[in-house]
Write an enzyme that holds these catalytic residues in place. Structure first.
Site, mmCIF file in Angstrom:
data_model
loop_
_atom_site.group_PDB
_atom_site.id
_atom_site.type_symbol
_atom_site.label_atom_id
_atom_site.label_comp_id
_atom_site.label_asym_id
_atom_site.label_seq_id
_atom_site.Cartn_x
_atom_site.Cartn_y
_atom_site.Cartn_z
ATOM 1 N N SER A 1 0.842 -1.191 0.000
ATOM 2 C CA SER A 1 0.000 0.000 0.000
ATOM 3 C C SER A 1 0.889 1.258 0.000
ATOM 4 O O SER A 1 1.684 1.446 -0.912
ATOM 5 C CB SER A 1 -0.957 -0.037 1.196
ATOM 6 N N GLU B 1 -9.480 -5.501 -3.593
ATOM 7 C CA GLU B 1 -8.832 -4.441 -2.813
ATOM 8 C C GLU B 1 -9.857 -3.520 -2.149
ATOM 9 O O GLU B 1 -9.771 -3.189 -0.969
ATOM 10 C CB GLU B 1 -7.937 -3.584 -3.721
ATOM 11 N N HIS C 1 -7.873 -5.599 0.418
ATOM 12 C CA HIS C 1 -6.603 -4.906 0.633
ATOM 13 C C HIS C 1 -5.993 -5.344 1.969
ATOM 14 O O HIS C 1 -6.671 -5.388 2.990
ATOM 15 C CB HIS C 1 -6.887 -3.405 0.643
#
Length: 519
Positions: free
Chosen positions: A194, A315, A409
């Protein structure tokens, strides 16, 4: 710092600023809280990092050092994500796990940059325990760096990107020092997820890192530079609430807790799906001389660096499921789709194409996958296209046992680190995460750090992507090529009147989301 008497059983290693004493844990030597730069406060606040003061004797490195100032996660996200706080000013520190402390071993090294939207997270998150990497012959280093306005505020009276400069200082420390911990400075893999992957991409493109990085892993984050105005708006809104000038000097005089509360309030509606003002790495003419993705695509940086890159199948579900936003976006329907069009700078043809390819998908899934492709998957796909033969792509597809999260995610982290049995990984994964998937993913990351080959075909004109978590690991050719073909980077932007209409849809969407969060 005065010396503590070292017990013979404890591992000791030398650093440029003094010796440190770690601990043996499950057959691995662990050193925590080693300073790589001075505390970034007082005269150093909002400034680039400087070396720490040397110490005499042996410094104890048995516990995690202070974490960077950060606001807590909202209640909706805290049930899924752990974010420990260790108080103290000496927050520019790192941790080392190694199977063979001392010079001579020359083991591969993996340097970890945590995620958290550049506003949260730390190296003390339990999921990031490096024991399994060291167990399998990799020296693992995790790094704390400045966050939020402290690390990424844009001011007229200080250089930009101090948080990224912290990471560069840590990377240099590793290159110069890791041999004392059994590592090979010529085999450093920089890895992040990320915001950590965005940081990894920026450092790959930085002229100052040439020769420091042999390999890189980008998990769910592309090389990118944020719009300077987007970051300025965040700082200006904070300054307006605090009733101070938007300068580093003025911000440095504000109580730290008040600054964090203000930052959290100003940024509460910013998200990957909704956009909005946010902190990010910006082009600064120095460490980030131009857009990192474009520099890498043009072959101007990181030549000869092997890349492992990928994403999770869903995600967006971590961005929309907490707090029930996914159901709300589904109810908004056309407004949400119009907002996504504005977010992605496209016309009707793209969401229409997604609905054709996925006729059973609701508005939230269509919006989520569109935004994910625009922000994340397409840039990584383009980077692989520019670097065939040395790029490896994956898709993480195992759905969480927690309701509604899917393959969201950050879910892959417990598998990459082989820490899925811990309670913190279970916050996202639920109970019963498959160990065989952890064996496959962790093993691939270890092989990549050691050899540059994770165990599947590198990128070529067949577009191989390793799918992990949807049955047995397998390599699939172009699993998202049909979606990617819908995007035309050369197409003109929507007409100004249409752009204004879409921007209004985004504002309506944010107001609607704000109402949901208030209630």
């Amino acid at each position: 710092m005065t010396a503590d008497r070292t017990e013979p059983k404890d591992p000791v290693a030398d650093t440029p600023y003094g010796a440190v004493r770690g601990r043996w844990e499950r057959g691995v030597a662990v050193f925590r809280g080693i300073p790589y730069a001075a505390p970034p406060f007082g005269a150093h606040r909002f400034r680039p990092p400087v070396p720490p003061e040397p110490w005499d004797g042996v410094r104890d490195a048995g516990a995690f050092g202070p974490t960077a100032p950060k606001p807590p996660y909202s209640e909706a996200f805290a049930q899924y994500l752990s974010d420990p706080v260790v108080p103290g000013d000496d927050c520019l520190n790192l941790n080392v796990w190694t199977p063979e402390p001392g010079p001579g071993a020359r083991l591969p090294v993996l340097v970890w940059l945590h995620g958290g939207a550049l506003t949260r997270g730390s190296s003390a998150v339990p999921v990031y325990d490096g024991q399994a990497f060291a167990r399998d012959g990799v020296v693992f280093v995790s790094v704390n760096y400045r966050l939020g306005v402290e690390g990424y505020g844009l001011f007229p009276d200080t250089p930009p990107n101090p948080g990224l400069r912290d990471q560069l200082a840590a990377l240099r420390w590793v290159h110069d020092t890791v041999a004392a911990f059994g590592g090979d400075p010529a085999r450093i893999t920089l890895c992040g997820q990320s915001a950590g992957a965005i940081s990894t991409g920026a450092l790959l493109a930085a002229p100052q890192t040439q020769g420091l990085i042999r390999r890189a892993v980008l998990q769910s984050g592309p090389p990118e530079a944020a719009e300077r105005d987007k970051v300025r708006r965040m700082v200006r809104r904070m300054a307006s609430r605090l009733r101070i000038p938007a300068t580093a000097q003025a911000f440095a005089e504000v109580d730290r807790e008040l600054l964090l509360r203000t930052q959290a309030e100003v940024g509460r509606l910013s998200s990957p799906v909704l956009g909005g003002p946010a902190f990010g790495v910006v082009v600064d003419g120095d460490l980030v001389p131009r857009d990192p993705l474009q520099a890498l695509l043009d072959g101007e940086a990181a030549t000869g660096v092997d890349l492992l890159m990928g994403w999770t199948r869903d995600e967006y579900r971590l961005w929309l499921v907490p707090g029930g936003l996914v159901d709300h976006v589904d109810r908004l329907g056309p407004v949400a789709l119009a907002g996504a069009m504005a977010r992605c700078h496209v016309g009707h043809e793209v969401p229409r194409g997604y609905r054709t390819l996925h006729p059973g998908a609701g508005p939230a899934e269509t919006v989520g996958q569109m935004v994910t492709d625009h922000l994340l998957r397409l840039p990584l796909h383009r980077l692989a296209e520019a670097r065939p033969g040395s790029s490896y792509l994956y898709e993480f597809a195992w759905p969480s046992n927690r309701p509604g999260l899917g393959a969201c995610h950050a879910l892959e982290l417990g598998f990459v680190f082989d820490t899925g049995e811990g309670p913190d990984a279970a916050r996202l994964a639920g109970a019963g995460a498959p160990q065989e998937l952890a064996d496959a993913m962790h093993g691939a990351w270890v092989r990549f750090a050691a050899t540059g080959d994770p165990g599947w075909q590198p990128w070529d004109d067949t577009h191989p992507v390793r799918v992990l978590g949807d049955g047995e690991p397998r390599t699939v050719s172009g699993p998202r090529d049909e979606e990617f073909a819908l995007w035309n980077p050369g197409a003109p932007p929507p007409h100004p009147e249409r752009t204004a209409e879409l921007a209004l849809a985004v504002r309506r969407l944010r107001r609607s989301v704000a109402a949901v969060r208030r209630h």
